[in-house]
Design a protein around this motif. Structure first.
Motif, PDB file in Angstrom:
ATOM      1  N   SER A 138      -8.292   3.238  -9.455  1.00  0.00           N
ATOM      2  CA  SER A 138      -6.850   3.193  -9.171  1.00  0.00           C
ATOM      3  C   SER A 138      -6.314   1.763  -9.050  1.00  0.00           C
ATOM      4  CB  SER A 138      -6.538   3.969  -7.891  1.00  0.00           C
ATOM      5  OG  SER A 138      -7.183   3.360  -6.801  1.00  0.00           O
ATOM      6  N   TYR A 139      -7.185   0.794  -9.246  1.00  0.00           N
ATOM      7  CA  TYR A 139      -6.819  -0.628  -9.167  1.00  0.00           C
ATOM      8  C   TYR A 139      -5.545  -0.975  -9.954  1.00  0.00           C
ATOM      9  CZ  TYR A 139      -8.143  -5.444 -10.939  1.00  0.00           C
ATOM     10  OH  TYR A 139      -8.189  -6.733 -11.357  1.00  0.00           O
ATOM     11  N   PRO A 140      -5.339  -0.434 -11.182  1.00  0.00           N
ATOM     12  CA  PRO A 140      -4.091  -0.786 -11.883  1.00  0.00           C
ATOM     13  C   PRO A 140      -2.829  -0.318 -11.162  1.00  0.00           C
ATOM     14  CG  PRO A 140      -5.690   0.115 -13.429  1.00  0.00           C
ATOM     15  CD  PRO A 140      -6.241   0.370 -12.059  1.00  0.00           C
ATOM     16  N   LEU A 166       0.834  -1.211   0.000  1.00  0.00           N
ATOM     17  CA  LEU A 166       0.000   0.000   0.000  1.00  0.00           C
ATOM     18  C   LEU A 166       0.869   1.262   0.000  1.00  0.00           C
ATOM     19  CD1 LEU A 166      -2.925  -0.960   2.405  1.00  0.00           C
ATOM     20  CD2 LEU A 166      -2.886  -0.950  -0.090  1.00  0.00           C
ATOM     21  N   GLU A 167       1.993   1.158   0.644  1.00  0.00           N
ATOM     22  CA  GLU A 167       2.928   2.294   0.638  1.00  0.00           C
ATOM     23  C   GLU A 167       3.429   2.539  -0.791  1.00  0.00           C
ATOM     24  OE1 GLU A 167       6.201   1.735   3.285  1.00  0.00           O
ATOM     25  OE2 GLU A 167       7.205   3.574   2.628  1.00  0.00           O
ATOM     26  N   LEU A 168       3.804   1.440  -1.453  1.00  0.00           N
ATOM     27  CA  LEU A 168       4.303   1.588  -2.823  1.00  0.00           C
ATOM     28  C   LEU A 168       3.198   2.085  -3.754  1.00  0.00           C
ATOM     29  CD1 LEU A 168       6.608   1.375  -4.798  1.00  0.00           C
ATOM     30  CD2 LEU A 168       6.087  -1.053  -5.103  1.00  0.00           C
ATOM     31  N   TYR A 169       1.995   1.624  -3.506  1.00  0.00           N
ATOM     32  CA  TYR A 169       0.827   2.056  -4.284  1.00  0.00           C
ATOM     33  C   TYR A 169       0.722   3.585  -4.251  1.00  0.00           C
ATOM     34  CZ  TYR A 169      -4.338   2.865  -4.384  1.00  0.00           C
ATOM     35  OH  TYR A 169      -5.603   3.318  -4.594  1.00  0.00           O
ATOM     36  N   GLY A 227       2.024   8.843  -7.776  1.00  0.00           N
ATOM     37  CA  GLY A 227       2.639  10.087  -8.229  1.00  0.00           C
ATOM     38  C   GLY A 227       3.322   9.958  -9.587  1.00  0.00           C
ATOM     39  N   PHE A 228       3.412   8.733 -10.075  1.00  0.00           N
ATOM     40  CA  PHE A 228       4.041   8.485 -11.380  1.00  0.00           C
ATOM     41  C   PHE A 228       3.018   7.945 -12.375  1.00  0.00           C
ATOM     42  CE2 PHE A 228       7.269   8.624  -8.256  1.00  0.00           C
ATOM     43  CZ  PHE A 228       8.317   9.291  -8.880  1.00  0.00           C
ATOM     44  N   THR A 229       1.740   8.150 -12.036  1.00  0.00           N
ATOM     45  CA  THR A 229       0.674   7.591 -12.859  1.00  0.00           C
ATOM     46  C   THR A 229      -0.189   8.702 -13.433  1.00  0.00           C
ATOM     47  OG1 THR A 229       0.604   5.772 -11.259  1.00  0.00           O
ATOM     48  CG2 THR A 229      -1.183   5.869 -12.872  1.00  0.00           C
ATOM     49  N   PRO A 230      -0.027   9.020 -14.725  1.00  0.00           N
ATOM     50  CA  PRO A 230      -0.869  10.061 -15.313  1.00  0.00           C
ATOM     51  C   PRO A 230      -2.346   9.635 -15.281  1.00  0.00           C
ATOM     52  CG  PRO A 230       0.903   9.395 -16.816  1.00  0.00           C
ATOM     53  CD  PRO A 230       0.890   8.422 -15.684  1.00  0.00           C
ATOM     54  N   ARG A 288       4.431  -1.356 -16.407  1.00  0.00           N
ATOM     55  CA  ARG A 288       5.689  -1.034 -17.108  1.00  0.00           C
ATOM     56  C   ARG A 288       5.815   0.488 -17.315  1.00  0.00           C
ATOM     57  NH1 ARG A 288       8.345  -5.016 -20.202  1.00  0.00           N
ATOM     58  NH2 ARG A 288       8.861  -3.411 -21.710  1.00  0.00           N
ATOM     59  N   ASP A 289       4.711   1.110 -17.698  1.00  0.00           N
ATOM     60  CA  ASP A 289       4.742   2.572 -17.895  1.00  0.00           C
ATOM     61  C   ASP A 289       5.111   3.280 -16.606  1.00  0.00           C
ATOM     62  OD1 ASP A 289       4.008   2.324 -20.504  1.00  0.00           O
ATOM     63  OD2 ASP A 289       1.924   2.970 -20.252  1.00  0.00           O
ATOM     64  N   ILE A 290       4.489   2.835 -15.519  1.00  0.00           N
ATOM     65  CA  ILE A 290       4.745   3.477 -14.221  1.00  0.00           C
ATOM     66  C   ILE A 290       6.210   3.254 -13.818  1.00  0.00           C
ATOM     67  CG2 ILE A 290       4.145   3.447 -11.760  1.00  0.00           C
ATOM     68  CD1 ILE A 290       1.256   2.698 -12.591  1.00  0.00           C
ATOM     69  N   ALA A 291       6.680   2.017 -14.007  1.00  0.00           N
ATOM     70  CA  ALA A 291       8.075   1.697 -13.636  1.00  0.00           C
ATOM     71  C   ALA A 291       9.046   2.545 -14.447  1.00  0.00           C
ATOM     72  CB  ALA A 291       8.342   0.209 -13.859  1.00  0.00           C
ATOM     73  N   THR A 292       8.744   2.725 -15.722  1.00  0.00           N
ATOM     74  CA  THR A 292       9.629   3.530 -16.576  1.00  0.00           C
ATOM     75  C   THR A 292       9.712   4.960 -16.060  1.00  0.00           C
ATOM     76  OG1 THR A 292       8.993   2.160 -18.452  1.00  0.00           O
ATOM     77  CG2 THR A 292      10.022   4.275 -18.979  1.00  0.00           C
TER      78      THR A 292
END
Ligand code: ADP
Ligand code: TRP
Length: 319
Positions: free
Chosen positions: A121-123, A84-87, A92-95, A152-156
């Motif tokens: 926000s499930y994804p 949940l912390e990582l979520y 903040g990196f999710t348009p 992958r998009d978020i990780a990038t």
């Protein structure tokens, strides 16, 4: 190879779930570093009732069907709260546009289902699941490909800002896995009410199998097997000579679909016998199931901690 998968606890499992997903998970344990968890936070997006019961049922069923806690890391999502912390950090990196395009949300709103924030926000939560454990391969059904792409998009985006921290996951679609037909010939799915459950009373199973839709051909006449819903279910359980023998019975004529249904029920009952026994054992030893889940959560946490600590450090959360 780290193979990672999440399963929503959603009640009784059917043979489509087994051949389409569970069996591959069990087989993958043999030569991979397999991570499998029960996605109970995800289940909250659809307002699951009796969540704690469903979670224990899923754990019991999966252990019975061959998830081996000595080979796989098997836990319940909410037991490793760092996810949940990582979520939140990944949010903040999710348009917004990325989530607005997600099918899981679009399909439901298109059907007029009122969306809440968790569905939207499930994804991001799924991305957190995948990325927290440095997953390399995520086996998915077609409907989940987009979610791995979002991860992958978020990780990038995250890595562009902070360096090479998150492992880039790949999805793997099991093309060779065929869609298991339901008793009406459509895709077997709980939402279509056409399922044959894995675990159930013998008489009830028989009653369900008797309802399988078949063509109307006189007893004496030869029958098509390729297009027959009974055959297409039976073939999941049969190999080699036994399968050929069933085909011959279709070709020869002299038997009705009712006979094939009885045969299917018998073959299926026998196939799941060992699993039923294991299930009964775990059902009567729920404390042991809880213990397995606790050990699994500890193992999972050990893997997650170095990653989350690195993330806390680069983001400045750790001060
Ligand atoms: P349902 O459609 O009954 O709600 P889920 O969507 O919960 O089933 O499916 C859980 C898993 O089982 C997924 O990985 C999905 O790909 C697989 N699965 C479900 N139904 C089938 C089917 N008829 N054939 C093959 N795989 C299936
Ligand atoms: N969203 C998946 C489903 O509905 C379950 C899931 C949650 C998952 N987190 C995951 C699957 C991470 C793979 C990886 O079936």
């Amino acid at each position: 190879m780290r193979v990672f998968t999440g399963i929503q606890p959603s009640g009784d499992l059917h043979i489509g779930n087994y051949f389409g997903s569970i069996k591959q998970m069990v087989d993958a344990q043999e030569d991979n570093d397999t991570f499998a968890f029960i996605a109970n936070y995800h289940a909250m997006t659809s307002g699951a009732k009796d969540l704690s019961k469903l979670t224990m049922q899923a754990a019991t069923d999966f252990l019975a069907l061959g998830i081996d806690p000595n080979k796989s890391t098997f836990w319940v999502q909410s037991d490793v709260k760092e996810v949940l912390e990582l979520y939140w950090i990944l949010s903040g990196f999710t348009p917004m546009g990325l989530l607005e395009r997600a099918h899981s949300y679009k399909d439901k709103t298109a059907k007029g289902i009122a969306a809440n924030h968790s569905l939207f926000s499930y994804p991001v939560l799924m991305a957190a699941d995948i990325l927290l454990f440095n997953s390399e391969v995520v086996p998915v059904g077609k409907d989940q490909i987009q979610h791995v792409e979002i991860a992958r998009d978020i990780a990038t985006k995250f890595n562009n800002q902070y360096g090479d921290i998150l492992t880039m996951p790949e999805f793997r679609v099991q093309e060779e896995v065929q869609t298991v037909p339901g008793i009406d010939g459509q895709k077997m799915s709980k939402s279509y009410g056409n399922v044959v459950n894995i675990f159930g009373e013998e008489k009830k199973q028989m009653k369900t199998i008797k309802k399988i839709v078949t063509e109307n051909v006189a007893m004496d006449e030869p029958k098509e097997f390729e297009t027959c819903n009974v055959y297409n279910m039976a073939k999941l359980f049969l190999e080699g000579d036994n399968l050929i023998a069933l085909q011959d019975r279709y070709k020869k004529g002299g038997e009705g679909h009712g006979h094939f249904k009885i045969y299917l029920a018998e073959v299926m009952w026998e196939y799941f016998k060992e699993y039923r026994e294991k299930r009964e054992y775990f059902e009567n030893n729920q404390d042991e199931v809880r213990e397995i889940l606790t050990i699994g959560a500890n193992k999972a946490r050990e893997i997650a901690m170095p990653t989350i600590q690195k993330i806390r450090s680069v983001t400045g959360i750790k001060y």
